[in-house]
Design a protein around this motif. Structure first.
Motif, PDB file in Angstrom:
ATOM      1  N   GLU A   1      34.822  10.134 105.127  1.00 23.61           N
ATOM      2  CA  GLU A   1      34.880   8.676 104.987  1.00 23.61           C
ATOM      3  C   GLU A   1      36.048   8.258 104.108  1.00 23.61           C
ATOM      4  OE1 GLU A   1      31.672   6.734 102.773  1.00 23.61           O
ATOM      5  OE2 GLU A   1      31.170   8.661 101.881  1.00 23.61           O
ATOM      6  N   TRP A   2      36.557   7.056 104.394  1.00 23.75           N
ATOM      7  CA  TRP A   2      37.635   6.473 103.594  1.00 23.75           C
ATOM      8  C   TRP A   2      37.032   5.767 102.401  1.00 23.75           C
ATOM      9  CZ3 TRP A   2      42.730   7.216 104.034  1.00 23.75           C
ATOM     10  CH2 TRP A   2      43.228   7.737 105.225  1.00 23.75           C
TER      11      TRP A   2
ATOM     12  N   GLU B   1      38.112   3.507  98.870  1.00 17.76           N
ATOM     13  CA  GLU B   1      39.191   2.791  98.195  1.00 17.76           C
ATOM     14  C   GLU B   1      39.178   3.131  96.712  1.00 17.76           C
ATOM     15  OE1 GLU B   1      40.693  -1.537  98.902  1.00 17.76           O
ATOM     16  OE2 GLU B   1      39.157  -1.616  97.322  1.00 17.76           O
TER      17      GLU B   1
ATOM     18  N   GLU C   1      43.826   4.336  99.274  1.00 13.39           N
ATOM     19  CA  GLU C   1      42.616   4.783  99.945  1.00 13.39           C
ATOM     20  C   GLU C   1      42.733   6.272 100.236  1.00 13.39           C
ATOM     21  OE1 GLU C   1      41.383   0.971 102.573  1.00 13.39           O
ATOM     22  OE2 GLU C   1      43.212   2.019 103.176  1.00 13.39           O
ATOM     23  N   VAL C   2      41.613   6.964 100.113  1.00 10.82           N
ATOM     24  CA  VAL C   2      41.585   8.401 100.346  1.00 10.82           C
ATOM     25  C   VAL C   2      40.436   8.702 101.300  1.00 10.82           C
ATOM     26  CG1 VAL C   2      41.345  10.672  99.288  1.00 10.82           C
ATOM     27  CG2 VAL C   2      42.520   8.862  98.055  1.00 10.82           C
ATOM     28  N   ARG C   3      40.711   9.565 102.253  1.00 10.97           N
ATOM     29  CA  ARG C   3      39.667  10.015 103.174  1.00 10.97           C
ATOM     30  C   ARG C   3      39.151  11.351 102.652  1.00 10.97           C
ATOM     31  NH1 ARG C   3      40.137  12.495 108.788  1.00 10.97           N
ATOM     32  NH2 ARG C   3      38.068  12.169 109.653  1.00 10.97           N
TER      33      ARG C   3
ATOM     34  N   GLU D   1      43.130  13.109 103.610  1.00 11.84           N
ATOM     35  CA  GLU D   1      44.338  12.307 103.804  1.00 11.84           C
ATOM     36  C   GLU D   1      44.268  11.088 102.898  1.00 11.84           C
ATOM     37  OE1 GLU D   1      44.620  10.336 107.763  1.00 11.84           O
ATOM     38  OE2 GLU D   1      42.698  11.298 108.177  1.00 11.84           O
ATOM     39  N   TRP D   2      45.396  10.407 102.757  1.00 10.34           N
ATOM     40  CA  TRP D   2      45.439   9.219 101.908  1.00 10.34           C
ATOM     41  C   TRP D   2      46.403   8.187 102.453  1.00 10.34           C
ATOM     42  CZ3 TRP D   2      46.900  13.066  97.643  1.00 10.34           C
ATOM     43  CH2 TRP D   2      48.223  13.483  97.753  1.00 10.34           C
ATOM     44  N   ARG D   3      46.241   6.976 101.939  1.00 18.96           N
ATOM     45  CA  ARG D   3      47.141   5.863 102.229  1.00 18.96           C
ATOM     46  C   ARG D   3      47.466   5.206 100.896  1.00 18.96           C
ATOM     47  NH1 ARG D   3      43.481   4.256 107.282  1.00 18.96           N
ATOM     48  NH2 ARG D   3      42.051   3.535 105.697  1.00 18.96           N
TER      49      ARG D   3
ATOM     50  N   TYR E   1      33.937   9.289  94.407  1.00 19.77           N
ATOM     51  CA  TYR E   1      33.614  10.436  95.266  1.00 19.77           C
ATOM     52  C   TYR E   1      32.664  11.426  94.591  1.00 19.77           C
ATOM     53  CZ  TYR E   1      34.515  14.635  98.147  1.00 19.77           C
ATOM     54  OH  TYR E   1      34.396  15.749  98.933  1.00 19.77           O
TER      55      TYR E   1
END
Length: 173
Positions: free
Chosen positions: A10-11, A13, A25-27, A72-74, A108
């Protein structure tokens, strides 16, 4: 009821968007048994180095869970403003930065720890130590000290109380 977390990544924030800056944001993958075992090993190594440094040991647990869960991240990049790919070097920088570490720990790791320590909402402990079995205010938590007026040791002069191994004397009819 046993509550089991989703098995899907899950993503989450970490930081909201501010002005022109995008949200961070990190998945994350769900925390798995192998991740927990690796995190426990990291704690053991930290405690071997300094058995009194519990804060660092806790941080090592979180760092290892974040490292293993981050997919992954944004919105994550270098000082030059260029986005970073998820590589071991960039993940090390991510968990090494106090801002991103604390944010990832908060969204998390800590929710997982709370679910884990709650025991998945099981009922009160049969030994009476669970929250539901906690004594009410004003209830004695241990036996009161006995006092003797003649100076004798009360523990030696008091009669034994009946227990599972001693039976009461039968009453006379």
């Amino acid at each position: 009821m046993l509550r089991i977390a989703s098995t899907e990544p899950e993503w989450l924030e970490l930081f909201p968007a501010v002005g022109e800056e995008p949200a961070v944001e990190v998945r994350f993958a769900p925390i798995t048994v192998p991740a927990v075992r690796a995190a426990r090993r990291a704690v053991r190594v930290a405690l071997d180095l300094d058995a009194e440094d519990m804060e660092n040991a806790g941080d090592e647990l979180s760092r290892e869970l974040i490292r293993r869960g981050l997919l992954e991240w944004r919105g994550v990049g270098g000082l030059d403003g260029q986005p970073w790919d998820v590589t071991p070097e960039h993940v090390a920088a991510f968990v090494g930065d106090h801002r991103t570490f604390e944010a990832a720990d908060r969204v998390y790791v800590i929710p997982w720890l709370k679910r884990d320590t709650e025991g998945n909402a099981w009922s009160a402990s049969p030994s009476g130590t669970g929250e539901a079995e906690t004594r009410a205010a004003g209830t004695a938590s241990s036996a009161a000290e006995q006092e003797s007026t003649d100076g004798a040791d009360p523990a030696k002069t008091a009669p034994a109380a009946p227990t599972a191994r001693t039976s009461r004397k039968p009453k006379k009819a």
